[in-house]
Design an enzyme around this catalytic site. Sequence first.
Site, PDB file in Angstrom:
ATOM      1  N   SER A 250       9.822  -9.979  10.713  1.00  0.00           N
ATOM      2  CA  SER A 250       8.796 -10.947  10.323  1.00  0.00           C
ATOM      3  C   SER A 250       7.651 -10.350   9.522  1.00  0.00           C
ATOM      4  CB  SER A 250       8.255 -11.649  11.560  1.00  0.00           C
ATOM      5  OG  SER A 250       7.595 -10.714  12.382  1.00  0.00           O
TER       6      SER A 250
ATOM      7  N   HIS B  20      13.567 -16.379  12.719  1.00  0.00           N
ATOM      8  CA  HIS B  20      12.969 -16.516  11.384  1.00  0.00           C
ATOM      9  C   HIS B  20      14.010 -16.774  10.303  1.00  0.00           C
ATOM     10  CE1 HIS B  20       8.663 -15.798  11.550  1.00  0.00           C
ATOM     11  NE2 HIS B  20       8.860 -14.865  12.454  1.00  0.00           N
TER      12      HIS B  20
ATOM     13  N   LYS C   2      10.254 -23.045  14.692  1.00  0.00           N
ATOM     14  CA  LYS C   2       9.954 -22.599  13.324  1.00  0.00           C
ATOM     15  C   LYS C   2      10.593 -23.584  12.330  1.00  0.00           C
ATOM     16  CE  LYS C   2       8.744 -17.887  14.410  1.00  0.00           C
ATOM     17  NZ  LYS C   2       9.273 -17.058  15.502  1.00  0.00           N
TER      18      LYS C   2
HETATM   19  C1  LIG Z   1       8.955 -16.626  16.851  1.00  0.00           C
HETATM   20  C2  LIG Z   1       9.988 -15.739  17.413  1.00  0.00           C
HETATM   21  C3  LIG Z   1      10.356 -15.813  18.771  1.00  0.00           C
HETATM   22  C4  LIG Z   1       9.646 -16.731  19.723  1.00  0.00           C
HETATM   23  O1  LIG Z   1       9.949 -18.075  19.482  1.00  0.00           O
HETATM   24  P1  LIG Z   1       9.331 -19.184  20.450  1.00  0.00           P
HETATM   25  O2  LIG Z   1      10.341 -20.270  20.486  1.00  0.00           O
HETATM   26  O3  LIG Z   1       8.046 -19.611  19.806  1.00  0.00           O
HETATM   27  O4  LIG Z   1       9.102 -18.562  21.777  1.00  0.00           O
HETATM   28  C5  LIG Z   1      11.379 -15.008  19.214  1.00  0.00           C
HETATM   29  N1  LIG Z   1      12.007 -14.139  18.391  1.00  0.00           N
HETATM   30  C6  LIG Z   1      11.664 -14.013  17.093  1.00  0.00           C
HETATM   31  C7  LIG Z   1      12.388 -13.044  16.218  1.00  0.00           C
HETATM   32  C8  LIG Z   1      10.641 -14.798  16.569  1.00  0.00           C
HETATM   33  O5  LIG Z   1      10.299 -14.667  15.292  1.00  0.00           O
END
Ligand SMILES: *Cc1c(COP(=O)(O)O)cnc(C)c1O
Length: 396
Positions: free
Chosen positions: A183, A211, A242
């Site tokens: 990220s 992501h 996301k």
């Molecule tokens: C955002 C993210 C998470 C967490 O996601 P949530 O559903 O908000 O808990 C987990 N792993 C990765 C790689 C992320 O980018």
Amino acid sequence: MYQDFQEYLRKELANIADAGLYKNERIIVSPQGAEITIDSGQKVLNFCANNYLGLSNNPKLVAAAKQALDSHGYGMSSVRFICGTTDVHKLLEKKIAEFFGTEDTILYAAAFDANGGVFEPLMGQEDAIISDSLNHASIIDGVRLCKAVRYRYQNADMDDLEEQLKLSQAQRFRLIVTDGVFSMDGNVPPMDQIIALAEKYKAMVMIDESHSAGVVGKTGRGVTELFNVRGKAEIITGTLGKAFGGAIGGFTTGKKEIIDMLRQRSRPYLFSNSIPPLVAAAGVKMVEMMNQTNELQDKLHSNTEYFTQKMIAAGFDIKPTQSAICAVMLYDAKLSQDFASRLLKEGIYVIGFYFPVVPKGQARIRVQLSAAHEKEHLDKAIAAFTKVGKELGVLK
Ligand SMILES: *Cc1c(COP(=O)(O)O)cnc(C)c1O
């Protein structure tokens, strides 16, 4: 008693603030989207949401959620295995499996929980987990909860991965774990090579597509699509928070027996509430929309291409990206903060990241593109970046 603790906390908080690491939250008073209103009344263009496909306020998802409110009510008041499973939860699990080309899916309240609950039920002290050094915090925490022997390889470094695989041959089962997109840089791991190494050294593969799902690959099926290794990973985790609508919820999808075992033993699943039916229903709608057209993925990909090309042409130092994340490198921590606050004055909302979120001397502004951005939004952002870049001496 609290007085001593209070004093201690106040000092710690002051230390955080003195180090410039105190996080202040900005308050949004509009729906999430390309253009948002913050509580000062200022309208700004949002370039820091994970709203990759622009679905956070999509009318079809809102309508699907409203309909489910009427048909299934508001909350479940239960974990899944007692009385927290509806037909909509089961349908979403099926749709997600179809989306990734996997056998079955288990839903969680968040991807953080999916990662927190995936290792401990599956891997014991006889086993090995081989994890990328830049994997998400929830993977690191999940691995900590399990007794398997841990190996770590440098980010997307296949020589190092091979080395760790050799070292782990004494263990019973091996699981390689990687994010689909990292990220902070926006890079992807070479999944074809990871799968080949996994086969050579008898390992299983887990990918966190949080992501990358919806974003990477021609139809947004993630890094297994990009590298043409669909169906080759035993475990995929991801988020509904996301690209997939941005509400809340996570999932693990993969081999049938693995998902079965997680339903029996995964603690965040067994001891935490079900996602509300309205979120599950919007999720079903989201997958259906993606099965019909790649319009949003195409727009996201062309927006990312357009933005990065123009920024490079303007003279910015951009990390190579294979996702919708564009890291504008500034290297200096204070500069990244000054840059971001000047951009906000220009109506562009972005965040500057610096140590310890990224390595020392690697401060940057992370721009996240979205299918919700129109060309005029992108042009406005590029113009603002260029103006501030000149003012702050980043551009000649
Ligand atoms: C955002 C993210 C998470 C967490 O996601 P949530 O559903 O908000 O808990 C987990 N792993 C990765 C790689 C992320 O980018």
